[in-house]
Design a protein around this motif. Structure first.
Motif, PDB file in Angstrom:
ATOM      1  N   CYS A  29       0.826  -1.215   0.000  1.00 49.98           N
ATOM      2  CA  CYS A  29       0.000   0.000   0.000  1.00 49.98           C
ATOM      3  C   CYS A  29       0.861   1.266   0.000  1.00 49.98           C
ATOM      4  O   CYS A  29       0.365   2.353  -0.302  1.00 49.98           O
ATOM      5  N   ILE A  36      -0.291   0.370  -8.658  1.00 47.99           N
ATOM      6  CA  ILE A  36      -1.619  -0.255  -8.546  1.00 47.99           C
ATOM      7  C   ILE A  36      -2.551   0.421  -9.546  1.00 47.99           C
ATOM      8  O   ILE A  36      -3.023   1.541  -9.334  1.00 47.99           O
ATOM      9  N   LEU A  83      -3.364   4.378  -8.444  1.00 51.09           N
ATOM     10  CA  LEU A  83      -3.440   4.979  -7.106  1.00 51.09           C
ATOM     11  C   LEU A  83      -2.143   5.708  -6.829  1.00 51.09           C
ATOM     12  O   LEU A  83      -1.062   5.198  -7.157  1.00 51.09           O
ATOM     13  N   CYS A  87      -0.659   4.972  -0.481  1.00 51.25           N
ATOM     14  CA  CYS A  87      -2.102   5.082  -0.681  1.00 51.25           C
ATOM     15  C   CYS A  87      -2.747   5.768   0.517  1.00 51.25           C
ATOM     16  O   CYS A  87      -2.526   5.374   1.666  1.00 51.25           O
ATOM     17  N   PHE A  89      -5.708   5.699   1.462  1.00 54.80           N
ATOM     18  CA  PHE A  89      -6.792   4.949   2.114  1.00 54.80           C
ATOM     19  C   PHE A  89      -6.268   4.042   3.225  1.00 54.80           C
ATOM     20  O   PHE A  89      -7.039   3.415   3.936  1.00 54.80           O
ATOM     21  N   LEU A  90      -4.961   3.963   3.328  1.00 56.20           N
ATOM     22  CA  LEU A  90      -4.381   3.169   4.414  1.00 56.20           C
ATOM     23  C   LEU A  90      -4.429   4.003   5.691  1.00 56.20           C
ATOM     24  O   LEU A  90      -3.836   5.087   5.764  1.00 56.20           O
ATOM     25  N   CYS A  95      -7.109  -0.933   5.654  1.00 56.44           N
ATOM     26  CA  CYS A  95      -7.610  -0.270   4.450  1.00 56.44           C
ATOM     27  C   CYS A  95      -8.973   0.333   4.784  1.00 56.44           C
ATOM     28  O   CYS A  95      -9.904  -0.396   5.141  1.00 56.44           O
ATOM     29  N   VAL A  97     -11.143   1.585   2.868  1.00 54.56           N
ATOM     30  CA  VAL A  97     -12.209   1.350   1.870  1.00 54.56           C
ATOM     31  C   VAL A  97     -12.303  -0.151   1.565  1.00 54.56           C
ATOM     32  O   VAL A  97     -12.641  -0.554   0.463  1.00 54.56           O
ATOM     33  N   PRO A 102      -9.747  -1.744  -4.600  1.00 53.66           N
ATOM     34  CA  PRO A 102      -9.586  -2.096  -6.008  1.00 53.66           C
ATOM     35  C   PRO A 102      -9.359  -3.591  -6.209  1.00 53.66           C
ATOM     36  O   PRO A 102      -8.861  -4.284  -5.326  1.00 53.66           O
ATOM     37  N   CYS A 105      -5.916  -4.914  -5.422  1.00 52.34           N
ATOM     38  CA  CYS A 105      -5.626  -5.101  -3.991  1.00 52.34           C
ATOM     39  C   CYS A 105      -6.285  -6.400  -3.499  1.00 52.34           C
ATOM     40  O   CYS A 105      -5.712  -7.135  -2.702  1.00 52.34           O
TER      41      CYS A 105
HETATM   42  S1  SF4 Z   1      -5.589  -2.261   0.077  1.00 58.17           S
HETATM   43 FE1  SF4 Z   1      -6.591  -0.287   0.509  1.00 58.17          FE
HETATM   44  S2  SF4 Z   1      -4.990   0.935   1.526  1.00 58.17           S
HETATM   45 FE2  SF4 Z   1      -3.949  -0.753   0.457  1.00 58.17          FE
HETATM   46  S3  SF4 Z   1      -3.396   0.059  -1.568  1.00 58.17           S
HETATM   47 FE3  SF4 Z   1      -5.378  -0.987  -1.768  1.00 58.17          FE
HETATM   48  S4  SF4 Z   1      -6.881   0.676  -1.488  1.00 58.17           S
HETATM   49 FE4  SF4 Z   1      -4.928   1.429  -0.675  1.00 58.17          FE
END
Ligand code: SF4
Length: 271
Positions: A29, A36, A83, A87, A89-90, A95, A97, A102, A105
């Protein structure tokens, strides 16, 4: 659309015995060198999970990425949404989300381990400190079938996304014609080897795409997702791109695009 996302999310973990090891620092991430690629469907799923608008997500958390197709050939690659790393969103080690994460992931690392050779993965420097590759989990037969199904959905989503944004799937660019413009980004390694950081290629690409008006065109298409009618049309398009994806070549198309100035033109690839 809601039911599609529910089904997708349920498949992400169905019959899986995998969970991120305690010792994992979430390199996947965070690491910018691990690209990604995401589709517009991924972006929509993140929008549902986060409550944020699609266009806002694209502008702040994504970029236009360029992924070389072969090692040693940095100028020929696929264009996609990627991304930004690390990221955003971490959150801590989680995560934020997760149900709408995605496809890439959700498939990692199980799908890579299922179709690839673990030793070969470990030879790649980027995966050496991944505990999930060093000590892989078992992948039961039912999970293998699910992973194959998710991979198929991923192919269809990418096909739709490329088709909607770029008009072709995959969208392959041959950047050799503009390679000279990136030469000032070249650095010489301690061993005396010339290296061009991938970031320089992507910056150059973004610059030319903007000058040619392509970036603005793609952004305008993404803005449609925040309107009910735009979303409806996109999902309608999915019905027929899913059919097209079934007969599409899984290998790369014979056509790539090249810049002449800041405009793109199709060329035939030799292989
Ligand atoms: S798992 Fe979640 S936090 Fe990790 S790269 Fe994918 S979207 Fe981002």
């Amino acid at each position: 659309m809601e039911s599609y996302f529910e089904k997708r999310s349920a498949l992400f973990n169905a019959s899986s015995e995998f969970s991120c090891p305690d010792g994992c620092d979430r390199h996947g991430c965070k690491e910018p060198a691990l690209h990604i690629s995401i589709s517009l469907v991924d972006l929509l799923a993140i929008s549902v999970a986060s409550g944020r608008k699609v266009f806002d997500l694209f502008k702040k958390e994504c970029k236009i990425g360029f992924d070389p197709i072969e090692e040693g050939e940095p100028w020929l690659g696929k264009v996609s949404i990627e991304l930004r790393k690390p990221c955003s969103f971490l959150v801590g080690r989680e995560c934020s989300v997760y149900p709408g994460r995605p496809m890439a992931c959700a498939l990692f690392p199980e799908y890579s381990l299922m179709v690839g050779n673990r030793e070969e993965l470990l030879e790649r420097e980027i995966f050496r400190n991944f505990p999930c590759i060093q000590n892989p989990c078992s992948i039961p037969r039912r999970r293998r079938e699910t992973l194959q199904k998710v991979m198929e959905m991923s192919f269809q989503e990418n096909f739709l996304s490329d088709f909607y944004l770029f008009g072709i799937s995959p969208f392959v660019l041959d950047l050799k014609a503009i390679a000279g413009k990136g030469l000032n980004g070249i650095r010489i390694s301690e061993e005396g080897k010339a290296e061009l950081p991938h970031r320089c290629i992507e910056d150059l690409l973004s610059q030319i795409l903007e000058q040619g008006g392509y970036l603005q065109e793609w952004e305008a298409k993404m803005e449609q997702f925040d309107r009910a009618e735009g979303l409806k049309q996109f999902m309608k398009m999915k019905e027929w791109t899913d059919q097209m994806a079934m007969t599409a070549h899984r290998s790369l198309p014979p056509v790539a695009y090249q810049f002449d100035g800041n405009r793109l033109f199709p060329i035939h690839r030799c292989k």
